[in-house]
Design a protein around this motif. Structure first.
Motif, PDB file in Angstrom:
ATOM      1  N   LYS A 153     -20.842 -49.825  64.933  1.00 24.02           N
ATOM      2  CA  LYS A 153     -21.835 -50.108  65.969  1.00 24.02           C
ATOM      3  C   LYS A 153     -21.378 -51.122  67.011  1.00 24.02           C
ATOM      4  O   LYS A 153     -21.897 -51.129  68.134  1.00 24.02           O
ATOM      5  N   ASP A 154     -20.419 -51.954  66.659  1.00 24.47           N
ATOM      6  CA  ASP A 154     -19.964 -52.973  67.608  1.00 24.47           C
ATOM      7  C   ASP A 154     -18.591 -52.668  68.199  1.00 24.47           C
ATOM      8  O   ASP A 154     -18.050 -53.480  68.956  1.00 24.47           O
ATOM      9  N   SER A 155     -18.028 -51.506  67.845  1.00 25.14           N
ATOM     10  CA  SER A 155     -16.650 -51.238  68.263  1.00 25.14           C
ATOM     11  C   SER A 155     -16.488 -50.002  69.138  1.00 25.14           C
ATOM     12  O   SER A 155     -15.428 -49.818  69.743  1.00 25.14           O
ATOM     13  N   PRO A 191     -21.607 -47.552  73.376  1.00 25.43           N
ATOM     14  CA  PRO A 191     -22.969 -47.207  72.927  1.00 25.43           C
ATOM     15  C   PRO A 191     -23.363 -45.759  73.151  1.00 25.43           C
ATOM     16  O   PRO A 191     -24.102 -45.193  72.339  1.00 25.43           O
ATOM     17  N   TYR A 205     -22.906 -49.079  60.646  1.00 23.31           N
ATOM     18  CA  TYR A 205     -22.646 -50.518  60.650  1.00 23.31           C
ATOM     19  C   TYR A 205     -21.162 -50.837  60.794  1.00 23.31           C
ATOM     20  O   TYR A 205     -20.805 -51.885  61.341  1.00 23.31           O
ATOM     21  N   HIS A 242     -29.079 -50.907  73.858  1.00 17.69           N
ATOM     22  CA  HIS A 242     -27.956 -51.351  74.677  1.00 17.69           C
ATOM     23  C   HIS A 242     -28.262 -51.316  76.171  1.00 17.69           C
ATOM     24  O   HIS A 242     -27.353 -51.419  77.003  1.00 17.69           O
TER      25      HIS A 242
END
Length: 248
Positions: A151-153, A156, A148, A192
C-alpha cells in the motif's frame, strides 16, 4: 503506463488547487452517476434520473422491482460509508470489507450479506471459476497481506485497480462482489485524494470491463485492467476540472 500516471497526477494537482470551490452539488452529481453505473454493470435497469429520484426523493418508480430500488439505496449508503472511513482515516481491514458487502445486500440478502461464502459459486458467462469456499478465508488473508505489503510502495491508482481485480477474482461473497470490489477500489482512490472512478455500465463498456477482468483472471495479465481503471480516473479528473473551471 508511467506517462499515463504522470498525466493523472498532474490533473490531480490541478484539482487540488481548485478543490476549495468544488460545491457539494458537483460531488453529489458524480456520486449519483457512480451509483447508477455500478448498479447498471450488474443489470439494474433504473435510469440515472430514476436512481436520483429513488435515493434523494425516496420515490417508487413504476415498473421497477423492489430489488432494483434497494440496490440504488444500498449503494448510496455503502458509498457514504466508505467516505466516512476516509474522513476518519480508518485502516482497511476485514471488518470494513464485510460491512461494505453487508450494506450492499441490506434487505436483498440479509442472511449472506457481510459474510464470506461457504458454497461454490459460478459467474454467468465467465470462463473464470471462483475458488472453492474452503479456500476463501486463506485467500482473503493473503489479500490483506498483499495490500499491507504494497500500500505504501505502488502508485495509488495501480493499488486501487489491483485491489479491485484481486477481490473480484477471489469472489468471497455470495453476491455483491462486483459492487463491493468497485467500492473498495474507490475507497483507496479517495484515501489518496483522487476522485471516484466511474466504470460505465453500457453494453460496450461493460463488455470491455469483463473482457479485461477475464484476461487478468485467466492469463495472469492485469495490465489491461489497470490501464482501463487509470484511463477512467483520468477521464473523471478531466470532467471535474472542466466543471470547476467553467464555474470560476
Amino acid at each position: 503506463m508511467k506517462e499515463l500516471l504522470a498525466e493523472i497526477d498532474n490533473l490531480k494537482e490541478q484539482l487540488n488547487r481548485l478543490r476549495y470551490i468544488q460545491g457539494e452539488k458537483v460531488a453529489k452529481a458524480f456520486e449519483m452517476e457512480y451509483t447508477y453505473e455500478s448498479n447498471r454493470i450488474e443489470g439494474n435497469t433504473l435510469t440515472l434520473q430514476e436512481t436520483v429520484l429513488v435515493i434523494e426523493k425516496g420515490l417508487t418508480i413504476s415498473g421497477k422491482s423492489l430489488h432494483e430500488h434497494l440496490e440504488a439505496i444500498n449503494h448510496s449508503f455503502a458509498l457514504n460509508y466508505i467516505k466516512e472511513l476516509v474522513s476518519e482515516k480508518a485502516p482497511l481491514t476485514k471488518h470494513e470489507l464485510l460491512n461494505i458487502d453487508k450494506l450492499i445486500l441490506q434487505g436483498v440478502d440479509n442472511s449472506n450479506g457481510g459474510k464470506f461464502r461457504t458454497v461454490q459459486v459460478l459467474i454467468s458467462g465467465a470462463k473464470h471459476i471462483p475458488p472453492q469456499p474452503f479456500m476463501v478465508d486463506e485467500l482473503m488473508e493473503g489479500f490483506f497481506k498483499w495490500y499491507y505489503d504494497n500500500k505504501d510502495s505502488i502508485h495509488p491508482v495501480i493499488l486501487a485497480a489491483e485491489i479491485h481485480e484481486r477481490l473480484v477474482t477471489i469472489h468471497p461473497f455470495i453476491d455483491g462482489n462486483g459492487r463491493t470490489s468497485r467500492l473498495l477500489m474507490n475507497l483507496i482512490l479517495l484515501q489518496h485524494g483522487y476522485p471516484i472512478a466511474i466504470l460505465k455500465g453500457d453494453s460496450e463498456n461493460r463488455l470491455k470491463y469483463y473482457q479485461v477482468l477475464e484476461i487478468a483472471q485467466m492469463d495472469g495479465d492485469n495490465e489491461p485492467f489497470i490501464e482501463m481503471v487509470a484511463l477512467n480516473v483520468k477521464e473523471i479528473l478531466l470532467r471535474i476540472l472542466q466543471v470547476l473551471n467553467f464555474n470560476i
